[in-house]
Design a protein around this motif. Structure first.
Motif, PDB file in Angstrom:
ATOM      1  N   THR B 258      38.594 -21.686 -15.375  1.00  0.00           N
ATOM      2  CA  THR B 258      39.740 -20.991 -14.808  1.00  0.00           C
ATOM      3  C   THR B 258      40.800 -20.721 -15.882  1.00  0.00           C
ATOM      4  OG1 THR B 258      39.344 -22.051 -12.667  1.00  0.00           O
ATOM      5  CG2 THR B 258      41.563 -21.227 -13.047  1.00  0.00           C
ATOM      6  N   GLN B 259      41.378 -19.548 -15.807  1.00  0.00           N
ATOM      7  CA  GLN B 259      42.441 -19.099 -16.708  1.00  0.00           C
ATOM      8  C   GLN B 259      42.066 -19.342 -18.175  1.00  0.00           C
ATOM      9  OE1 GLN B 259      46.752 -20.486 -16.928  1.00  0.00           O
ATOM     10  NE2 GLN B 259      46.888 -18.820 -15.451  1.00  0.00           N
ATOM     11  N   TRP B 266      40.250 -24.269  -9.716  1.00  0.00           N
ATOM     12  CA  TRP B 266      41.423 -23.458  -9.397  1.00  0.00           C
ATOM     13  C   TRP B 266      41.967 -23.788  -8.005  1.00  0.00           C
ATOM     14  CZ3 TRP B 266      41.260 -17.397  -8.660  1.00  0.00           C
ATOM     15  CH2 TRP B 266      42.582 -16.896  -8.662  1.00  0.00           C
ATOM     16  N   ALA B 324      38.439 -16.202 -11.282  1.00  0.00           N
ATOM     17  CA  ALA B 324      38.933 -17.435 -11.917  1.00  0.00           C
ATOM     18  C   ALA B 324      39.292 -17.250 -13.399  1.00  0.00           C
ATOM     19  CB  ALA B 324      37.900 -18.552 -11.765  1.00  0.00           C
ATOM     20  N   THR B 327      42.505 -15.617 -13.262  1.00  0.00           N
ATOM     21  CA  THR B 327      43.286 -16.034 -12.087  1.00  0.00           C
ATOM     22  C   THR B 327      43.764 -14.844 -11.249  1.00  0.00           C
ATOM     23  OG1 THR B 327      45.175 -16.456 -13.583  1.00  0.00           O
ATOM     24  CG2 THR B 327      43.988 -18.361 -12.756  1.00  0.00           C
ATOM     25  N   ASP B 329      43.377 -13.249  -7.578  1.00  0.00           N
ATOM     26  CA  ASP B 329      42.888 -13.619  -6.253  1.00  0.00           C
ATOM     27  C   ASP B 329      42.692 -12.417  -5.333  1.00  0.00           C
ATOM     28  OD1 ASP B 329      45.489 -13.037  -5.646  1.00  0.00           O
ATOM     29  OD2 ASP B 329      46.056 -15.088  -5.084  1.00  0.00           O
ATOM     30  N   GLY B 380      46.466 -12.666 -13.608  1.00  0.00           N
ATOM     31  CA  GLY B 380      46.217 -12.381 -12.202  1.00  0.00           C
ATOM     32  C   GLY B 380      46.542 -10.978 -11.746  1.00  0.00           C
TER      33      GLY B 380
END
Ligand code: SF4
Lengths: 74, 620
Positions: B258-259, B266, B324, B327, B329, B380
């Motif tokens: 993640t990130q 996450w 992920a 990030t 969504d 994101g």
């Protein structure tokens, strides 16, 4: 009797709404819990209080169990 | 005497002078390597000079099949593409599902070797009418779907199997793919190699039958393997949820990078998958006619700015790369972006990884708003995902920097960029996290094609998924007795796992069959029935080991050593956030010991070079 709180990840088809509280006889194992929930133990990974445990692990009253359908190879 | 189980010939196309040659297969070599990435590695080791430019006419690209390629064998809708990778400058290979492999074999060729460079865009047509090099000027700039359709229409054959590159391959994006409709030979930049040769597509249709030496034995062995696959519990999971169904579980298990690898979880996996299941999923499909698993996803986005037609895609790796990794969504944006990657011919994993890298550069001021054409690269932001895919495909603006992958981009940007350019041997890291299982760290570091998602996965499936693949009789410790966070013996176990799990790529079969019940025993029985060679499980494992060693020799000749088997520091460190941030056991503190243990088991010296004794024992 002991009571176990069970949560199944959404991709796992179960016969019950989760989270659910499942009563089991003293000394029951993860395997017993899975059969009570009618979940095939070959298809899942089980986390107990966030840690991965194997199916022979003995459960204690008020344990929090998460059942994950694990797609090996994904 | 005709060779059974194989087509028996290889086709060599030299594009510089447009020479097409049919050659007999070297039987001695075939018995040592069987096919696929084994035969392909030996051929390229022998025929390529060291240190050539992977995008020059000197590179070759080999489309390989194997004895287990065929629509009547579970997983047999496969082809393995072998080449020197322009991304890693090392051994490159990439599997693609679909009908192409079986069609190539049915047209009379086990292997297709393409060499040289055409002075104009061309495509290859292989049919019962012969082999032709055809003009492809009119295909330039077209997407994968468009190229496929035009080739079928102009040859009046809707069933032609077409593998082609998209605009990204034409523009030599170093992580561009070769596509068979919705399926990809995705990693290591095979598309750029084809593009560098001015070869835009290969279309094939065959009609020959492959005969078995012992038809009864072959049918019986195939039936048994098919039964094992049908009855395996994982098959149902694959069918119902595809590979992408694993994002919720991997997130919970600390197996979800993640990130840009700041964390291994996450917390949004389940919510994202629930949205996907309800809004994006249309159904499942098999990547060739006859697959008993059918893990492919038909997906769509109905409306809004990420509206996307129904298509095959949204794999676990692809979706993770666009959620992920960065990030993000917004699942619609992820589905849309992976669709664009397929149409432009870009590897979804590397693409998501270069965006994650760019977002971290942006956060740290190494990439400034003026460098992005004023795109907001904040973590994101779903809006920039499709835009960056297009920019990379066309090598426009920031896309030109990112199109060469994170290793080269970090070199150009300087400062601290190297510390968070997450790759192995130059290949961007995929979507499982070794902080979830130590064996995965070793498989990641030592995979011959770099930090890939296919070969290393057996480490995770063993340690975390408790799969043994029928390898316990061959020295594998029972995974049920192994703690995923423990480092002990992991190096040794990885050697055994790799020798077994490379077999689908040698036999040219879908590796997922091994996750769904296929064992080494099934392979041995099928190959024996087909070829009449009476191959044992031990011999197969030896061929696996030989293949890994010849690929390693290819890499060693290019200058690869133990230093290239290291994995990025961030991948070994305690996660910076998420549910495992205080779980000390997930950090990897003894990687060097595991690697030493692995080299010892392999018979390689401390620098990761195969010893003379080892090579002699493998007849190399
Ligand atoms: S299991 Fe999945 S990837 Fe493998 S051949 Fe079948 S559909 Fe393709």
């Amino acid at each position: 009797m002991i009571e176990i709180t069970v949560r199944a990840v959404s991709t796992l088809k179960t016969k019950f709404q989760t989270p659910a509280v499942v009563p089991l006889p003293e000394g029951s194992t993860v395997k017993d819990l899975l059969s009570a929930c009618e979940v095939d133990h070959n298809r899942v990974i089980v986390l107990l209080n966030n840690m991965q445990v194997n199916i022979n692990h003995k459960l204690n009253h008020s344990d929090q169990v998460t059942i994950l359908p694990f797609i090996i190879g994904g | 005497m005709k060779l059974k189980g194989y087509a028996g010939k290889q086709l060599r196309v030299q594009l510089t002078d447009a020479v097409i040659k049919e050659e007999e297969i070297n039987l001695e070599l075939l018995k040592k390597y069987l096919g696929g990435v084994g035969y392909g590695a030996r051929l390229l080791y022998d025929e390529l000079a060291p240190h050539i430019d992977a995008l020059s006419a000197e590179n070759k690209i080999v489309f390989t099949t194997g004895p287990l390629t065929g629509k009547n064998i579970p997983g047999g809708g496969s082809v393995e593409v072998c080449f020197k990778s322009p991304l890693t400058n090392l051994w490159g290979e990439s599997r693609c599902g679909g009908n192409f492999g079986p069609e190539l074999k049915a047209s009379g060729y086990d292997f297709l070797i393409v060499e040289g460079k055409s002075d104009r865009p061309v495509y290859l047509l292989i049919t019962a009418g012969g082999v032709q090099i055809k003009d492809a000027g009119h295909l330039l700039g077209k997407t994968v779907g468009e190229k496929t359709q035009i080739i079928r229409e102009e040859n009046k054959d809707a069933k032609l199997s077409v593998m082609c590159i998209g605009p990204a391959g034409e523009n030599k994006v170093l992580f561009s793919t070769i596509m068979d409709e919705d399926r990809a030979a995705g990693r290591c930049g095979a598309g750029a190699v084809m593009g560098s040769k001015n070869l835009l597509a290969i279309a094939v249709r065959g009609s020959q039958k492959i005969e078995a030496e012992h038809p009864e034995k072959f049918r019986d062995a195939t039936r048994k393997a098919m039964k094992a696959v049908r009855e395996n519990p994982n098959t149902e999971n694959f069918k119902e949820h595809g590979t992408v169904g694993d994002i919720a579980s991997c997130d919970l298990l600390g197996d979800w990078p993640t990130q840009n690898w700041r964390s291994n979880s996450w917390g949004k996996g389940e919510e994202l998958y629930n949205y996907f299941y309800e809004h994006n999923l249309v159904g499942n499909f098999g990547c060739y006619s006859g697959c008993p698993v059918g893990c492919g996803r038909m997906v769509k986005v109905d409306e809004g700015r990420f509206k996307t037609p129904v298509h095959g895609g949204a794999e676990y790796e692809s979706i993770t790369a666009f959620t992920a990794f960065v990030t993000n969504d917004n699942m619609d944006a992820a589905v849309h972006s992976t669709y664009l990657c397929n149409e432009y011919g870009i590897d979804t994993i590397s693409m998501g990884a270069v965006i994650a890298f760019a977002m971290e550069c942006y956060e740290k001021g190494l990439i400034k708003p003026e460098d992005t054409g004023n795109l907001d690269l904040s973590w994101g932001n779903p809006e920039v995902l499709p835009l960056l895919v297009k920019q990379v495909a066309e090598r426009e603006g920031l896309g030109n920097l990112l199109a060469d992958g994170v290793m080269r981009a970090a070199d150009k940007l300087g400062h601290s960029a190297k510390e968070f350019a997450i790759h192995g041997k130059g290949l961007e890291a995929p979507a499982h996290d070794p902080r979830s299982s130590k064996a995965l760290a070793v498989t990641y570091g030592t995979a011959n094609r770099g930090l890939c998602h296919i070969h290393p996965l057996e480490g995770q499936a063993y340690d975390l998924g408790k799969s043994d693949f029928g390898l316990i009789p061959h020295g594998l410790k029972d995974p049920e007795e192994v703690d995923r966070w423990d480092a002990k013996d992991k190096g040794k176990m990885v050697k055994i796992l790799q020798d077994g799990l490379v077999l689908p790529d040698i036999l040219v079969n879908c590796k997922f069959m091994m996750y769904c019940g296929f064992t080494i025993k099934h392979f041995a029985d099928i190959v024996s029935g087909l070829t009449g060679w009476d191959i044992t499980e031990e011999e197969l494992l030896k061929i696996g080991e030989r293949t890994i060693n010849i690929q390693r020799l290819f890499n060693v000749r290019e200058g690869c050593s133990a230093a290239d088997d290291m994995i990025p520091e961030r991948m070994k460190s305690l996660p910076q956030f998420g549910r495992y941030k205080d779980e000390a056991r997930c950090a990897i503190v003894n990687y060097a010991d595991m690697l030493e243990d692995y080299y010892l088991a392999r018979g390689w010296d401390k620098n990761g070079i195969p010893t003379r004794d080892k090579l002699a024992s493998l007849n190399l």
